[in-house]
Write a protein that holds these residues in place. Structure first.
Motif, PDB file in Angstrom:
ATOM      1  N   PHE A  63       5.001  -7.775  10.954  1.00  0.00           N
ATOM      2  CA  PHE A  63       3.996  -6.963  10.265  1.00  0.00           C
ATOM      3  C   PHE A  63       3.037  -6.351  11.280  1.00  0.00           C
ATOM      4  O   PHE A  63       2.817  -6.904  12.359  1.00  0.00           O
ATOM      5  CB  PHE A  63       3.226  -7.813   9.248  1.00  0.00           C
ATOM      6  CG  PHE A  63       4.100  -8.350   8.150  1.00  0.00           C
ATOM      7  CD1 PHE A  63       4.528  -7.527   7.118  1.00  0.00           C
ATOM      8  CD2 PHE A  63       4.529  -9.683   8.163  1.00  0.00           C
ATOM      9  CE1 PHE A  63       5.358  -8.018   6.106  1.00  0.00           C
ATOM     10  CE2 PHE A  63       5.357 -10.176   7.159  1.00  0.00           C
ATOM     11  CZ  PHE A  63       5.772  -9.342   6.131  1.00  0.00           C
ATOM     12  N   GLN A  64       2.470  -5.206  10.922  1.00  0.00           N
ATOM     13  CA  GLN A  64       1.566  -4.526  11.836  1.00  0.00           C
ATOM     14  C   GLN A  64       0.409  -3.903  11.062  1.00  0.00           C
ATOM     15  O   GLN A  64       0.525  -3.604   9.881  1.00  0.00           O
ATOM     16  CB  GLN A  64       2.309  -3.437  12.614  1.00  0.00           C
ATOM     17  CG  GLN A  64       2.905  -2.339  11.741  1.00  0.00           C
ATOM     18  CD  GLN A  64       3.833  -1.408  12.503  1.00  0.00           C
ATOM     19  OE1 GLN A  64       4.943  -1.780  12.853  1.00  0.00           O
ATOM     20  NE2 GLN A  64       3.366  -0.185  12.747  1.00  0.00           N
ATOM     21  N   THR A  65      -0.710  -3.720  11.731  1.00  0.00           N
ATOM     22  CA  THR A  65      -1.856  -3.068  11.111  1.00  0.00           C
ATOM     23  C   THR A  65      -1.505  -1.601  10.847  1.00  0.00           C
ATOM     24  O   THR A  65      -1.148  -0.880  11.782  1.00  0.00           O
ATOM     25  CB  THR A  65      -3.091  -3.144  12.026  1.00  0.00           C
ATOM     26  OG1 THR A  65      -3.350  -4.515  12.327  1.00  0.00           O
ATOM     27  CG2 THR A  65      -4.306  -2.528  11.345  1.00  0.00           C
ATOM     28  N   PRO A  66      -1.560  -1.155   9.600  1.00  0.00           N
ATOM     29  CA  PRO A  66      -1.176   0.232   9.317  1.00  0.00           C
ATOM     30  C   PRO A  66      -2.236   1.216   9.815  1.00  0.00           C
ATOM     31  O   PRO A  66      -3.425   0.876   9.905  1.00  0.00           O
ATOM     32  CB  PRO A  66      -1.067   0.273   7.792  1.00  0.00           C
ATOM     33  CG  PRO A  66      -1.950  -0.830   7.314  1.00  0.00           C
ATOM     34  CD  PRO A  66      -1.960  -1.876   8.383  1.00  0.00           C
ATOM     35  N   THR A  67      -1.802   2.416  10.152  1.00  0.00           N
ATOM     36  CA  THR A  67      -2.709   3.426  10.715  1.00  0.00           C
ATOM     37  C   THR A  67      -2.527   4.765  10.005  1.00  0.00           C
ATOM     38  O   THR A  67      -1.504   5.018   9.367  1.00  0.00           O
ATOM     39  CB  THR A  67      -2.442   3.640  12.221  1.00  0.00           C
ATOM     40  OG1 THR A  67      -1.057   4.004  12.390  1.00  0.00           O
ATOM     41  CG2 THR A  67      -2.726   2.375  13.015  1.00  0.00           C
TER      42      THR A  67
ATOM     43  N   PHE B 247       0.259   4.081   7.374  1.00  0.00           N
ATOM     44  CA  PHE B 247       1.669   3.810   7.675  1.00  0.00           C
ATOM     45  C   PHE B 247       1.779   2.581   8.572  1.00  0.00           C
ATOM     46  O   PHE B 247       1.028   2.452   9.543  1.00  0.00           O
ATOM     47  CB  PHE B 247       2.312   5.017   8.372  1.00  0.00           C
ATOM     48  CG  PHE B 247       2.393   6.238   7.512  1.00  0.00           C
ATOM     49  CD1 PHE B 247       3.492   6.456   6.692  1.00  0.00           C
ATOM     50  CD2 PHE B 247       1.359   7.169   7.478  1.00  0.00           C
ATOM     51  CE1 PHE B 247       3.572   7.590   5.877  1.00  0.00           C
ATOM     52  CE2 PHE B 247       1.420   8.294   6.673  1.00  0.00           C
ATOM     53  CZ  PHE B 247       2.534   8.503   5.866  1.00  0.00           C
ATOM     54  N   GLY B 248       2.723   1.716   8.217  1.00  0.00           N
ATOM     55  CA  GLY B 248       2.956   0.510   9.014  1.00  0.00           C
ATOM     56  C   GLY B 248       4.432   0.168   9.003  1.00  0.00           C
ATOM     57  O   GLY B 248       5.290   1.051   9.060  1.00  0.00           O
ATOM     58  N   SER B 249       4.729  -1.134   8.866  1.00  0.00           N
ATOM     59  CA  SER B 249       6.149  -1.543   8.845  1.00  0.00           C
ATOM     60  C   SER B 249       6.731  -1.512   7.445  1.00  0.00           C
ATOM     61  O   SER B 249       7.946  -1.452   7.269  1.00  0.00           O
ATOM     62  CB  SER B 249       6.287  -2.944   9.433  1.00  0.00           C
ATOM     63  OG  SER B 249       5.763  -3.923   8.535  1.00  0.00           O
ATOM     64  N   LEU B 250       5.880  -1.572   6.418  1.00  0.00           N
ATOM     65  CA  LEU B 250       6.349  -1.574   5.029  1.00  0.00           C
ATOM     66  C   LEU B 250       6.444  -0.168   4.468  1.00  0.00           C
ATOM     67  O   LEU B 250       7.343   0.159   3.702  1.00  0.00           O
ATOM     68  CB  LEU B 250       5.405  -2.433   4.152  1.00  0.00           C
ATOM     69  CG  LEU B 250       5.319  -3.905   4.539  1.00  0.00           C
ATOM     70  CD1 LEU B 250       4.234  -4.613   3.736  1.00  0.00           C
ATOM     71  CD2 LEU B 250       6.670  -4.594   4.358  1.00  0.00           C
ATOM     72  N   ILE B 251       5.487   0.682   4.835  1.00  0.00           N
ATOM     73  CA  ILE B 251       5.556   2.118   4.528  1.00  0.00           C
ATOM     74  C   ILE B 251       5.645   2.821   5.885  1.00  0.00           C
ATOM     75  O   ILE B 251       4.652   2.998   6.581  1.00  0.00           O
ATOM     76  CB  ILE B 251       4.318   2.593   3.740  1.00  0.00           C
ATOM     77  CG1 ILE B 251       4.236   1.850   2.407  1.00  0.00           C
ATOM     78  CG2 ILE B 251       4.386   4.096   3.501  1.00  0.00           C
ATOM     79  CD1 ILE B 251       3.025   2.226   1.549  1.00  0.00           C
TER      80      ILE B 251
END
Length: 383
Positions: free
Chosen positions: A88-92, A376-380
């Motif tokens: 998982f990553q912090t979305p930007t 936007f991240g790993s899920l979107i």
């Protein structure tokens, strides 16, 4: 669309030759000295304009109307669930130009996210809000979280101030919501997915308005839908939950947002003025129109019947929205909400629902001022 909404083209013969002027006196019939002045560009001949703008399109812009008309109706899609292990990553935020919008529009990510919204819409089709449905522990927990946020509003009263919009007490409410966001989300996740909070929390905290501008609009509403989509990507929400996600979760979200809008006077973010569908929301109209598809008695024009609004608003989201607008806006409905007034002329709810889905795609998901705040991240994924 009914032909009476569109001005008929004048007969072609009127343009086939220059118009000849008979320069005679209207009193005596004798010849006049000067011909009448020609129409100038600064003062062109009067043009017939319809009293009401065409139904469905959100603005008088012909290009926008054509884009919406030509857009295919979005279809439901299954949400692919991630498989562990997952980073998982912090979305930007990424979108900042029309080129970015075009890239996003054509991506599998955008199609699947919109397909999720269509699936939610279809799940509530023909159902009243009170209809029995599967309510999972996760659904119950989300409703409980939203109820806690509603109670927080009562604990943080608005400040006395002179400005019409943007009560500063909203910032205190927003700080409390943000401080509790991680713990709220951890209530929903199995232990092995606890690390997903880094990605889920930013969508959640951006679902209730902007604390510096003290405003709220369809971009924030879209973030809430994106947060639900991320829960579906994790398998925390499944298709069996969709009806309750609309009739329990989204309804509670709307209750919270209406309270925040009224108590703290949130400014409408990027409002289209009277040419907008609603100062704040879009999705409850999509879901609400789906509820009313094939209803025996209620047609789109029924929004003008006060008895129907009074008796059925509790059960139908679309009618709830109309009732709210009638309470907070003064004057003739056709003047302060011309677009909703036009939609009431559409013959059936199925056309309203499909038209609104197309409009959501064009007027929300393909607009830089709204989607520049999308994460936007790993899920979107940005693809």
């Amino acid at each position: 669309m009914d032909s009476d909404h569109t001005p008929n083209n004048p007969p072609s013969h009127s343009h086939s030759h220059p118009h000849s002027h008979h320069t005679t006196c209207i009193n005596c019939g004798g010849a006049t000295t000067y011909p009448p002045p020609p129409f100038s560009e600064t003062s062109p001949p009067p043009v017939y304009r319809p009293i009401r703008a065409p139904a469905i399109p959100i603005s008088p812009s012909h290009n926008v109307q054509q884009t919406i008309i030509m857009t295919p109706v979005p279809h439901a899609e299954k949400v692919p669930v991630i498989s562990p292990p997952h980073h998982f990553q912090t979305p930007t935020k990424i979108i900042s130009s029309d080129d970015h919008i075009r890239r996003f529009r054509d991506s599998p990510t955008a199609k699947n996210f919109l397909g999720f919204i269509v699936s939610l819409s279809e799940s509530i089709r023909t159902h009243k809000l009170s209809d029995p449905c599967h309510v999972s522990p996760v659904t119950t927990s989300i409703v409980s979280i939203l109820q806690t946020l509603i109670q927080s509003v009562d604990q943080i009263p608005p400040l006395e101030q002179s400005s019409r919009y943007g009560n500063l007490a909203y910032r205190d409410w927003h700080v409390r919501m943000t401080e509790n966001a991680d713990s709220f989300i951890l209530q929903l996740l199995p232990h092995e997915l606890n690390s997903a909070t880094v990605e889920l929390t930013p969508y959640f905290t951006d679902s209730f308005g902007n604390s510096s501008r003290i405003d709220y609009g369809t971009g924030h509403e879209t973030n809430f839908a994106a947060w639900l989509y991320c829960l579906a990507r994790l398998g925390v929400i499944v298709e069996e939950d969709y009806q309750a996600v609309v009739s329990r979760v989204f309804v509670k979200y709307m209750e919270l947002m209406r309270k925040l809008q009224l108590v703290y006077s949130l400014e409408p973010a990027g409002s289209h003025g009277v040419w907008g569908l609603d100062d704040y929301h879009f999705l409850p109209y999509v879901f609400g129109a789906s509820q009313l598809i094939d209803h025996k008695y209620m047609k789109p024009k029924s929004i003008h019947n006060e008895d129907i609004l009074e008796n059925f608003a509790k059960e139908y989201m679309y009618l709830q929205c109309i009732e709210f607008i009638r309470k907070v806006k003064k004057g003739p409905f056709a003047e302060h909400s011309p677009m909703l007034d036009d939609i009431s002329g559409v013959p059936n709810w199925k056309k309203v629902n499909s038209g609104l889905l197309k409009m959501y795609k064009v007027e929300v998901m393909e607009k830089v001022p709204i989607m520049q705040h999308f994460l936007f991240g790993s899920l979107i994924k940005w693809e």
